[in-house]
Design a protein around this motif. Structure first.
Motif, PDB file in Angstrom:
ATOM      1  N   SER A  31       3.976  13.247  18.517  1.00 45.33           N
ATOM      2  CA  SER A  31       5.254  13.891  18.198  1.00 45.33           C
ATOM      3  C   SER A  31       6.066  14.040  19.486  1.00 45.33           C
ATOM      4  O   SER A  31       5.582  14.632  20.456  1.00 45.33           O
ATOM      5  CB  SER A  31       5.007  15.274  17.586  1.00 45.33           C
ATOM      6  OG  SER A  31       6.139  16.106  17.728  1.00 45.33           O
ATOM      7  N   GLN A  76       5.912   7.102  15.718  1.00 49.98           N
ATOM      8  CA  GLN A  76       5.460   8.494  15.825  1.00 49.98           C
ATOM      9  C   GLN A  76       4.434   8.759  14.728  1.00 49.98           C
ATOM     10  O   GLN A  76       4.727   8.576  13.549  1.00 49.98           O
ATOM     11  CB  GLN A  76       6.668   9.425  15.682  1.00 49.98           C
ATOM     12  CG  GLN A  76       6.324  10.906  15.694  1.00 49.98           C
ATOM     13  CD  GLN A  76       7.551  11.783  15.797  1.00 49.98           C
ATOM     14  OE1 GLN A  76       7.923  12.208  16.870  1.00 49.98           O
ATOM     15  NE2 GLN A  76       8.190  12.055  14.682  1.00 49.98           N
ATOM     16  N   GLY A  94       8.461  17.788  10.708  1.00 53.90           N
ATOM     17  CA  GLY A  94       9.753  17.924  10.045  1.00 53.90           C
ATOM     18  C   GLY A  94      10.062  19.385   9.778  1.00 53.90           C
ATOM     19  O   GLY A  94       9.273  20.269  10.128  1.00 53.90           O
ATOM     20  N   SER A 121      13.588  13.200  21.138  1.00 54.80           N
ATOM     21  CA  SER A 121      13.728  14.648  21.360  1.00 54.80           C
ATOM     22  C   SER A 121      14.361  14.870  22.720  1.00 54.80           C
ATOM     23  O   SER A 121      13.938  14.271  23.712  1.00 54.80           O
ATOM     24  CB  SER A 121      12.358  15.333  21.366  1.00 54.80           C
ATOM     25  OG  SER A 121      11.678  15.132  20.154  1.00 54.80           O
ATOM     26  N   LEU A 149      15.148  18.485  13.851  1.00 52.31           N
ATOM     27  CA  LEU A 149      14.308  19.685  13.929  1.00 52.31           C
ATOM     28  C   LEU A 149      14.462  20.324  15.300  1.00 52.31           C
ATOM     29  O   LEU A 149      14.134  19.708  16.311  1.00 52.31           O
ATOM     30  CB  LEU A 149      12.830  19.324  13.702  1.00 52.31           C
ATOM     31  CG  LEU A 149      11.846  20.477  13.872  1.00 52.31           C
ATOM     32  CD1 LEU A 149      12.012  21.504  12.742  1.00 52.31           C
ATOM     33  CD2 LEU A 149      10.413  19.971  13.910  1.00 52.31           C
ATOM     34  N   ILE A 171      15.230  14.431  16.810  1.00 54.97           N
ATOM     35  CA  ILE A 171      16.070  13.678  15.868  1.00 54.97           C
ATOM     36  C   ILE A 171      15.283  12.454  15.399  1.00 54.97           C
ATOM     37  O   ILE A 171      14.884  11.615  16.209  1.00 54.97           O
ATOM     38  CB  ILE A 171      17.378  13.216  16.562  1.00 54.97           C
ATOM     39  CG1 ILE A 171      18.093  14.422  17.193  1.00 54.97           C
ATOM     40  CG2 ILE A 171      18.290  12.482  15.564  1.00 54.97           C
ATOM     41  CD1 ILE A 171      19.278  14.055  18.076  1.00 54.97           C
TER      42      ILE A 171
HETATM   43  C1  BTN Z   1      13.565  17.037   8.924  1.00 58.04           C
HETATM   44  O1  BTN Z   1      12.593  17.493   8.334  1.00 58.04           O
HETATM   45  O2  BTN Z   1      14.555  16.617   8.315  1.00 58.04           O
HETATM   46  C2  BTN Z   1      13.585  17.011  10.426  1.00 58.04           C
HETATM   47  C3  BTN Z   1      12.804  15.860  10.954  1.00 58.04           C
HETATM   48  C4  BTN Z   1      12.782  15.780  12.462  1.00 58.04           C
HETATM   49  C5  BTN Z   1      11.920  14.636  12.945  1.00 58.04           C
HETATM   50  C6  BTN Z   1      12.049  14.398  14.419  1.00 58.04           C
HETATM   51  S1  BTN Z   1      11.442  12.818  14.885  1.00 58.04           S
HETATM   52  C7  BTN Z   1      11.586  13.269  16.560  1.00 58.04           C
HETATM   53  C8  BTN Z   1      11.125  14.692  16.688  1.00 58.04           C
HETATM   54  N1  BTN Z   1       9.694  14.791  16.869  1.00 58.04           N
HETATM   55  C9  BTN Z   1       9.108  15.411  15.842  1.00 58.04           C
HETATM   56  O3  BTN Z   1       7.893  15.632  15.748  1.00 58.04           O
HETATM   57  N2  BTN Z   1      10.016  15.746  14.920  1.00 58.04           N
HETATM   58  C10 BTN Z   1      11.361  15.384  15.329  1.00 58.04           C
END
Ligand code: BTN
Length: 269
Positions: A24, A48, A53, A69, A134, A150
């Motif tokens: 992540s 990833q 999320g 991120s 997130l 993102i």
């Molecule tokens: C959602 O649930 O809509 C938000 C998703 C966010 C995903 C991104 S991918 C890059 C970053 N690393 C993660 O573990 N999550 C966010």
């Protein structure tokens, strides 16, 4: 997959840590912040495996999608930091609009696509989710480590989500995760500057509302047991969604899954 910052992000002093594959990018950014990293620095990958999320859902990015991120350590309250998600949505929408215009120019006869922003933090193409955001924050010795993650569906989209999802590839936009990231990093440099540690949120709010999905439509928000139903009126100065109920009350909503139009009656169940 090679990742590079866009020219605007490079000249603004952003740094980049790119991974072939990672669990992540948000978790990596927070772990680096605990170890003393102060940013601003991007963590990116095109695969990833244990992504996070909203509402504790997983966000897996199969190879070819973009997980990114941005980490910054800020002297702002968590409530102000939360409004950075709106700047992130604007940054990605700007990047996607640019890539869509370029793709349309490469294929004469095809139109560029329009994207919209769904409260709190999704980017939509039509009614389908193309990207999610997130925000995570943690106190560190000298401020608040803020991570804005993102996830963008570049080549693939999940099929089992509460909101139908799509990818750039399915929409006919043939770009790589690296190209999306370069444009996103430049978009971020611009909108992060306007946000200006929260001082510019009035302008971010105005720009966000110009691109908002579902304004004035029936909406249902599920966050706990009782859904909130009404009409999506606006977002307020803190970024809460304001829902006008049938009884005429204006209810501020801080979090939840949002369903518009016909889906509002389904979401309310
Ligand atoms: C959602 O649930 O809509 C938000 C998703 C966010 C995903 C991104 S991918 C890059 C970053 N690393 C993660 O573990 N999550 C966010």
């Amino acid at each position: 997959m090679p990742f590079t910052l866009g020219p605007r992000a490079t000249s603004a002093g952003y740094r980049l840590a790119a991974f072939d594959q990672i669990g992540s990018t948000n978790a990596e950014a927070l772990s680096r912040a605990r170890a003393g990293e102060r940013g601003p620095i991007w963590f990116v990958t095109s695969e990833q495996t244990a992504g996070r999320g909203r509402r504790h859902r997983p966000w897996i990015a199969p190879r070819g999608n973009l997980a990114s991120s941005i980490l910054e350590v800020l002297s702002v309250s968590p409530a102000v930091a939360a409004t950075l998600g709106f700047a992130a949505g604007l940054a990605l929408e700007a990047a996607l609009a640019k890539l869509s215009v370029e793709a349309a120019l490469r294929s004469p006869g095809s139109d560029d696509l329009k994207f919209s922003l769904k409260w709190p933090n999704d980017v939509l193409a039509g009614r389908q989710k193309l990207a999610g955001i997130l925000l995570e924050a943690e106190a560190v010795s000298d401020g608040l480590a803020v991570v804005v993650g993102i996830g963008t569906n570049v080549v693939a989209a999940p099929t089992d989500t509460p909101t139908p999802a799509t990818s750039l590839k399915a929409l006919g936009i043939d770009v790589s995760a690296g190209e999306v990231f370069a444009a996103l990093s430049d978009g971020w440099a611009g909108f992060r500057g306007i946000w200006d540690n929260g001082r510019g949120f009035a302008e971010i709010r105005r720009l966000w509302l110009d691109r908002a999905a579902g304004l004035g439509q029936a909406v249902a928000i599920r966050s706990g047991t009782e859904p909130i139903e009404g009409m999506f009126d606006t977002i307020d100065e803190q970024g809460c969604m304001i829902v006008r109920t049938a009884a005429g009350r204006r209810v501020p909503v801080t979090a939840g899954d949002v369903y518009f139009g016909n889906a509002a009656s389904v979401g309310a169940r």
